[in-house]
Design a protein around this motif. Structure first.
Motif, PDB file in Angstrom:
ATOM      1  N   GLN A 111     -59.489 -51.015  56.106  1.00 56.51           N
ATOM      2  CA  GLN A 111     -59.800 -52.430  55.870  1.00 56.51           C
ATOM      3  C   GLN A 111     -58.896 -53.015  54.789  1.00 56.51           C
ATOM      4  N   THR A 112     -58.645 -52.222  53.751  1.00 56.42           N
ATOM      5  CA  THR A 112     -57.755 -52.684  52.681  1.00 56.42           C
ATOM      6  C   THR A 112     -56.349 -52.947  53.224  1.00 56.42           C
ATOM      7  N   LEU A 113     -55.866 -52.005  54.053  1.00 60.57           N
ATOM      8  CA  LEU A 113     -54.533 -52.186  54.625  1.00 60.57           C
ATOM      9  C   LEU A 113     -54.486 -53.385  55.567  1.00 60.57           C
ATOM     10  N   GLN A 114     -55.558 -53.627  56.316  1.00 55.78           N
ATOM     11  CA  GLN A 114     -55.578 -54.787  57.208  1.00 55.78           C
ATOM     12  C   GLN A 114     -55.573 -56.091  56.407  1.00 55.78           C
ATOM     13  N   ARG A 115     -56.301 -56.109  55.295  1.00 56.86           N
ATOM     14  CA  ARG A 115     -56.270 -57.310  54.449  1.00 56.86           C
ATOM     15  C   ARG A 115     -54.873 -57.536  53.878  1.00 56.86           C
ATOM     16  N   GLN A 116     -54.259 -56.450  53.422  1.00 52.40           N
ATOM     17  CA  GLN A 116     -52.901 -56.552  52.878  1.00 52.40           C
ATOM     18  C   GLN A 116     -51.912 -57.003  53.952  1.00 52.40           C
ATOM     19  N   LEU A 117     -52.136 -56.523  55.193  1.00 52.93           N
ATOM     20  CA  LEU A 117     -51.263 -56.908  56.297  1.00 52.93           C
ATOM     21  C   LEU A 117     -51.402 -58.409  56.584  1.00 52.93           C
ATOM     22  N   SER A 118     -52.611 -58.907  56.516  1.00 60.60           N
ATOM     23  CA  SER A 118     -52.802 -60.340  56.782  1.00 60.60           C
ATOM     24  C   SER A 118     -52.183 -61.212  55.679  1.00 60.60           C
ATOM     25  N   LEU A 119     -52.074 -60.652  54.481  1.00 60.40           N
ATOM     26  CA  LEU A 119     -51.500 -61.408  53.366  1.00 60.40           C
ATOM     27  C   LEU A 119     -49.989 -61.140  53.175  1.00 60.40           C
ATOM     28  N   SER A 120     -49.437 -60.226  53.922  1.00 64.62           N
ATOM     29  CA  SER A 120     -48.032 -59.865  53.715  1.00 64.62           C
ATOM     30  C   SER A 120     -47.127 -61.021  54.159  1.00 64.62           C
ATOM     31  N   ARG A 121     -45.996 -61.158  53.459  1.00 62.52           N
ATOM     32  CA  ARG A 121     -45.104 -62.257  53.751  1.00 62.52           C
ATOM     33  C   ARG A 121     -43.735 -61.775  54.213  1.00 62.52           C
TER      34      ARG A 121
ATOM     35  N   ARG B 265     -44.133 -51.668  56.988  1.00 65.42           N
ATOM     36  CA  ARG B 265     -44.696 -50.528  56.254  1.00 65.42           C
ATOM     37  C   ARG B 265     -46.218 -50.472  56.397  1.00 65.42           C
ATOM     38  N   LEU B 266     -46.883 -51.600  56.302  1.00 61.20           N
ATOM     39  CA  LEU B 266     -48.351 -51.642  56.432  1.00 61.20           C
ATOM     40  C   LEU B 266     -48.778 -51.256  57.848  1.00 61.20           C
ATOM     41  N   GLN B 267     -48.021 -51.715  58.855  1.00 52.61           N
ATOM     42  CA  GLN B 267     -48.351 -51.342  60.234  1.00 52.61           C
ATOM     43  C   GLN B 267     -48.171 -49.837  60.447  1.00 52.61           C
ATOM     44  N   SER B 268     -47.137 -49.273  59.836  1.00 52.24           N
ATOM     45  CA  SER B 268     -46.919 -47.829  59.926  1.00 52.24           C
ATOM     46  C   SER B 268     -48.067 -47.066  59.258  1.00 52.24           C
ATOM     47  N   ARG B 269     -48.478 -47.537  58.077  1.00 54.93           N
ATOM     48  CA  ARG B 269     -49.611 -46.898  57.383  1.00 54.93           C
ATOM     49  C   ARG B 269     -50.898 -47.032  58.194  1.00 54.93           C
ATOM     50  N   LEU B 270     -51.098 -48.198  58.819  1.00 51.07           N
ATOM     51  CA  LEU B 270     -52.296 -48.392  59.651  1.00 51.07           C
ATOM     52  C   LEU B 270     -52.280 -47.469  60.866  1.00 51.07           C
ATOM     53  N   ALA B 271     -51.116 -47.259  61.460  1.00 52.58           N
ATOM     54  CA  ALA B 271     -51.024 -46.357  62.611  1.00 52.58           C
ATOM     55  C   ALA B 271     -51.327 -44.921  62.179  1.00 52.58           C
ATOM     56  N   SER B 272     -50.790 -44.529  61.044  1.00 56.04           N
ATOM     57  CA  SER B 272     -51.066 -43.183  60.520  1.00 56.04           C
ATOM     58  C   SER B 272     -52.545 -43.018  60.191  1.00 56.04           C
ATOM     59  N   LEU B 273     -53.123 -44.066  59.623  1.00 57.16           N
ATOM     60  CA  LEU B 273     -54.548 -44.036  59.281  1.00 57.16           C
ATOM     61  C   LEU B 273     -55.417 -43.998  60.538  1.00 57.16           C
ATOM     62  N   ALA B 274     -54.995 -44.662  61.589  1.00 59.25           N
ATOM     63  CA  ALA B 274     -55.731 -44.631  62.861  1.00 59.25           C
ATOM     64  C   ALA B 274     -55.706 -43.213  63.433  1.00 59.25           C
ATOM     65  N   ASN B 275     -54.556 -42.523  63.292  1.00 53.97           N
ATOM     66  CA  ASN B 275     -54.498 -41.112  63.720  1.00 53.97           C
ATOM     67  C   ASN B 275     -55.444 -40.244  62.886  1.00 53.97           C
ATOM     68  N   ASP B 276     -55.474 -40.496  61.582  1.00 55.85           N
ATOM     69  CA  ASP B 276     -56.378 -39.717  60.712  1.00 55.85           C
ATOM     70  C   ASP B 276     -57.837 -39.940  61.098  1.00 55.85           C
TER      71      ASP B 276
END
Length: 145
Positions: free
Chosen positions: A109-119, A126-137
């Motif tokens: 959820q934190t990464l998704q919030r950061q992704l929505s605020l990223s410019r 990088r956030l999408q990559s971290r979210l994909a890795s987190l989805a695997n975890d």
């Protein structure tokens, strides 16, 4: 009086010590026990030994039965204790897995919030990559969606 009593006891002692029990089996198959030799038409077995008792083995068998029941009860209690320990261990593992899943979901959820605020596109990638890795975890940890 004691002078006459002691020889009498000495003479009677061998008679008592020589006592034997005869087991007689009749031609019809009936068993009888007596202190005299068996008649000629009966099969004879002489039982020698000290003390003969009319007590059967039933008390010993009852004691053995009680001992076996106690052993069975002890084994049942031991199995119940092992099952209780196994259940407690599974509960502890389940609680730990729930905590791990909640931590991963909070991070997601934190990464998704950061992704929505990223410019910047680099930060978004990088956030999408971290979210994909987190989805695997999350998938590997078998967390519910």
């Amino acid at each position: 009086m004691y002078r006459f009593l002691s020889p009498l006891i000495c003479f009677m002692t061998p008679l008592v010590l020589q006592a034997a029990v005869f087991k007689c089996i009749s031609p019809a198959g009936q068993h009888s026990y007596q202190d005299q030799p068996c008649p000629a038409d009966h099969a004879a077995h002489t039982l020698r030994g000290g003390n003969f008792s009319l007590v059967t083995r039933e008390p010993y068998q009852l004691r053995e039965l009680q001992d076996s029941r106690q052993q069975t009860a002890k084994q049942a209690r031991a199995m119940q204790q092992e099952q209780a320990k196994a259940l407690q261990l599974r509960r502890r593992q389940h609680v730990q897995q729930d905590k791990h899943c909640r931590r991963l979901q909070a991070r997601q959820q934190t990464l998704q919030r950061q992704l929505s605020l990223s410019r910047s596109p680099l930060q978004t990638q990088r956030l999408q990559s971290r979210l994909a890795s987190l989805a695997n975890d999350l998938h590997d940890a078998a967390c519910p969606p």
